[in-house]
Write a protein that holds these residues in place. Sequence first.
Motif, mmCIF file in Angstrom:
data_model
loop_
_atom_site.group_PDB
_atom_site.id
_atom_site.type_symbol
_atom_site.label_atom_id
_atom_site.label_comp_id
_atom_site.label_asym_id
_atom_site.label_seq_id
_atom_site.Cartn_x
_atom_site.Cartn_y
_atom_site.Cartn_z
ATOM 1 N N GLY A 46 1.122 -1.170 0.309
ATOM 2 C CA GLY A 46 0.136 0.007 -0.317
ATOM 3 C C GLY A 46 0.495 1.487 0.069
ATOM 4 N N MET A 60 7.724 1.810 4.011
ATOM 5 C CA MET A 60 8.608 3.220 3.035
ATOM 6 C C MET A 60 9.966 2.324 3.868
ATOM 7 S SD MET A 60 7.431 4.251 0.669
ATOM 8 C CE MET A 60 8.859 6.147 0.405
ATOM 9 N N ASN A 106 7.389 -7.738 6.272
ATOM 10 C CA ASN A 106 5.453 -8.555 6.358
ATOM 11 C C ASN A 106 5.598 -9.001 5.480
ATOM 12 O OD1 ASN A 106 5.399 -5.470 7.773
ATOM 13 N ND2 ASN A 106 4.320 -4.401 6.877
ATOM 14 N N PHE A 146 -0.318 4.696 0.625
ATOM 15 C CA PHE A 146 -1.504 6.025 1.230
ATOM 16 C C PHE A 146 -0.475 6.722 1.813
ATOM 17 C CE2 PHE A 146 -4.421 7.165 4.347
ATOM 18 C CZ PHE A 146 -5.384 8.671 3.549
ATOM 19 N N ARG A 147 -0.330 8.384 1.812
ATOM 20 C CA ARG A 147 0.120 8.791 2.783
ATOM 21 C C ARG A 147 1.943 9.250 2.116
ATOM 22 N NH1 ARG A 147 -1.753 6.251 6.488
ATOM 23 N NH2 ARG A 147 -3.858 6.520 7.734
ATOM 24 N N TYR A 192 -4.767 9.254 -3.685
ATOM 25 C CA TYR A 192 -3.676 9.802 -3.008
ATOM 26 C C TYR A 192 -2.261 10.584 -4.210
ATOM 27 C CZ TYR A 192 -5.505 5.518 -0.736
ATOM 28 O OH TYR A 192 -5.715 4.338 0.163
ATOM 29 N N LYS A 205 -7.941 4.018 -7.167
ATOM 30 C CA LYS A 205 -9.700 3.273 -7.572
ATOM 31 C C LYS A 205 -9.637 5.327 -7.494
ATOM 32 C CE LYS A 205 -8.002 1.654 -2.669
ATOM 33 N NZ LYS A 205 -6.638 2.625 -1.986
ATOM 34 N N LEU A 233 0.762 -2.219 17.124
ATOM 35 C CA LEU A 233 1.765 -2.670 16.914
ATOM 36 C C LEU A 233 2.048 -2.830 18.520
ATOM 37 C CD1 LEU A 233 4.017 -1.549 13.721
ATOM 38 C CD2 LEU A 233 2.446 -3.472 14.482
ATOM 39 N N LEU A 237 -2.602 -2.520 9.932
ATOM 40 C CA LEU A 237 -2.042 -2.081 10.885
ATOM 41 C C LEU A 237 -1.712 -1.456 12.156
ATOM 42 C CD1 LEU A 237 1.986 -2.928 9.736
ATOM 43 C CD2 LEU A 237 0.549 -4.537 10.852
ATOM 44 N N ASN A 254 -14.373 0.423 0.917
ATOM 45 C CA ASN A 254 -15.542 1.444 2.398
ATOM 46 C C ASN A 254 -17.316 1.218 1.535
ATOM 47 O OD1 ASN A 254 -13.336 2.269 3.950
ATOM 48 N ND2 ASN A 254 -12.879 2.780 2.011
HETATM 49 P P1 NDP Z 1 -0.875 0.397 7.810
HETATM 50 O O1 NDP Z 1 -1.785 -0.151 8.308
HETATM 51 O O2 NDP Z 1 0.042 -0.670 6.335
HETATM 52 O O3 NDP Z 1 0.854 1.258 8.826
HETATM 53 C C1 NDP Z 1 1.173 1.709 8.367
HETATM 54 C C2 NDP Z 1 2.290 2.646 9.225
HETATM 55 O O4 NDP Z 1 2.956 1.047 10.019
HETATM 56 C C3 NDP Z 1 2.999 2.963 8.321
HETATM 57 O O5 NDP Z 1 3.675 4.375 8.978
HETATM 58 C C4 NDP Z 1 4.640 2.288 8.531
HETATM 59 O O6 NDP Z 1 6.070 2.475 8.085
HETATM 60 C C5 NDP Z 1 4.677 0.839 9.483
HETATM 61 N N1 NDP Z 1 4.769 0.089 9.330
HETATM 62 C C6 NDP Z 1 4.669 -0.792 8.235
HETATM 63 N N2 NDP Z 1 5.463 -1.887 9.182
HETATM 64 C C7 NDP Z 1 5.702 -1.953 9.786
HETATM 65 C C8 NDP Z 1 6.553 -3.161 10.512
HETATM 66 N N3 NDP Z 1 6.625 -4.151 9.983
HETATM 67 N N4 NDP Z 1 6.770 -2.506 11.663
HETATM 68 C C9 NDP Z 1 7.040 -1.808 12.125
HETATM 69 N N5 NDP Z 1 6.285 -0.549 11.441
HETATM 70 C C10 NDP Z 1 5.162 -0.713 10.553
HETATM 71 O O7 NDP Z 1 -1.607 1.987 7.329
HETATM 72 P P2 NDP Z 1 -2.694 2.730 6.132
HETATM 73 O O8 NDP Z 1 -2.637 3.335 6.040
HETATM 74 O O9 NDP Z 1 -1.136 2.623 5.270
HETATM 75 O O10 NDP Z 1 -2.533 1.099 5.211
HETATM 76 C C11 NDP Z 1 -2.673 0.393 4.064
HETATM 77 C C12 NDP Z 1 -2.258 0.793 3.008
HETATM 78 O O11 NDP Z 1 -4.062 0.170 2.297
HETATM 79 C C13 NDP Z 1 -2.747 2.381 2.352
HETATM 80 O O12 NDP Z 1 -1.120 2.518 1.869
HETATM 81 C C14 NDP Z 1 -3.557 1.905 0.342
HETATM 82 O O13 NDP Z 1 -2.997 1.525 0.107
HETATM 83 C C15 NDP Z 1 -4.411 0.932 1.791
HETATM 84 N N6 NDP Z 1 -5.597 2.435 2.392
HETATM 85 C C16 NDP Z 1 -6.912 2.136 1.623
HETATM 86 C C17 NDP Z 1 -7.890 2.862 2.583
HETATM 87 C C18 NDP Z 1 -9.082 2.879 1.961
HETATM 88 O O14 NDP Z 1 -10.434 3.948 1.642
HETATM 89 N N7 NDP Z 1 -9.604 2.467 0.456
HETATM 90 C C19 NDP Z 1 -7.600 3.812 3.167
HETATM 91 C C20 NDP Z 1 -6.183 3.862 4.018
HETATM 92 C C21 NDP Z 1 -5.525 2.643 3.394
HETATM 93 P P3 NDP Z 1 7.533 3.092 7.858
HETATM 94 O O15 NDP Z 1 6.712 3.386 6.141
HETATM 95 O O16 NDP Z 1 8.011 3.704 8.280
HETATM 96 O O17 NDP Z 1 7.736 1.656 7.703
#
Ligand code: NDP
Length: 277
Positions: free
Chosen positions: A20, A235, A243, A22-23, A51, A80, A199, A193, A143
């Motif tokens: 994913g 990222m 993951n 997003f952001r 996005y 989307k 976490l 997550l 959603n």
């Molecule tokens: P997530 O639940 O995937 O969490 C992302 C966060 O967790 C980031 O801060 C990342 O940090 C951290 N993270 C990821 N893996 C680990 C790990 N193994 N250990 C520790 N920290 C970790 O959040 P999102 O909201 O991004 O959801 C995932 C995807 O879902 C989005 O990117 C998007 O594609 C989709 N989405 C869809 C929506 C919709 O309305 N359809 C709404 C929201 C999201 P870092 O990047 O710094 O590693």
Amino acid sequence: MKISTVRLNNGVDMPQVGYGVFRVEDGADLEQAVVTAICEGYRSIDTAAIYGNEQSVGRGIAKAIEDGLVTREELFVTSKVWNAHGSYEETLAAYAESLEKMQLEYLDLYLIHWPGKAKYQAPWKALEELVQTDKLRAIGVSNFQIHHLEDLLQHASIIPVVNQIELHPKLTQSELRQFCSEHGIQIEAWSPLMNAELLENEVVQELATQYKKSAAQIILRWDIQQGIITIPKSMTPSRMQENLRITDFEILPEDMERLNQLNENLRSGPDPDTFDF
Ligand code: NDP
């Protein structure tokens, strides 16, 4: 790392774990992150017009293909349509724009991002038309609550393949999952997550120690063990890798239940029923 796939109701196979974005800002960092993700083994990438990063996702995909890491056919790309595109024509135009930004000939999956206030019937007609062409392989929603799906299905000639919803141990969505399962609609978890908030959860941490895995791996394993498609965002290359490494262990039924018991119907994102667009 080989990722298993799930067969959607139209016969298309979708990887059970995706990447994913997003952001994440459009730019060189994201382009490189997409290449790294593909290099690590991700084959599914989830973006959205809203996005604002489809261009970098497309550039990352192009680079990975150019570098011989993967072929287009091996990838599963999702985007989307945003709610502002409420009409049939606007939806067709939005799709063309997404393809143009990503420089792709086709997408694997295109979703209606939010149901809005019953704004989805006309966009769905457009998606039904697009999926008959070679420009799109599968269509779904995101959603959507049960009542949105019931309403959509009354007029639809194609059943969505996927409902992408917020889902994690604090929001287990059991009724919606049951409804989707009865209608052949695959559940895909966004913010699996809870955007990292989960976490630090005590039970998740305890299970992580018990299974000698990370907290993220416990939650993502909980997803795939229930047949849910999951799309964690990271990222950080080591986390991207971590993951994906969730296939070499199994959570015992009693521990799955402990995770289920964390449910509080707690959302980190907006509620589709009160969301004001
Ligand atoms: P997530 O639940 O995937 O969490 C992302 C966060 O967790 C980031 O801060 C990342 O940090 C951290 N993270 C990821 N893996 C680990 C790990 N193994 N250990 C520790 N920290 C970790 O959040 P999102 O909201 O991004 O959801 C995932 C995807 O879902 C989005 O990117 C998007 O594609 C989709 N989405 C869809 C929506 C919709 O309305 N359809 C709404 C929201 C999201 P870092 O990047 O710094 O590693």
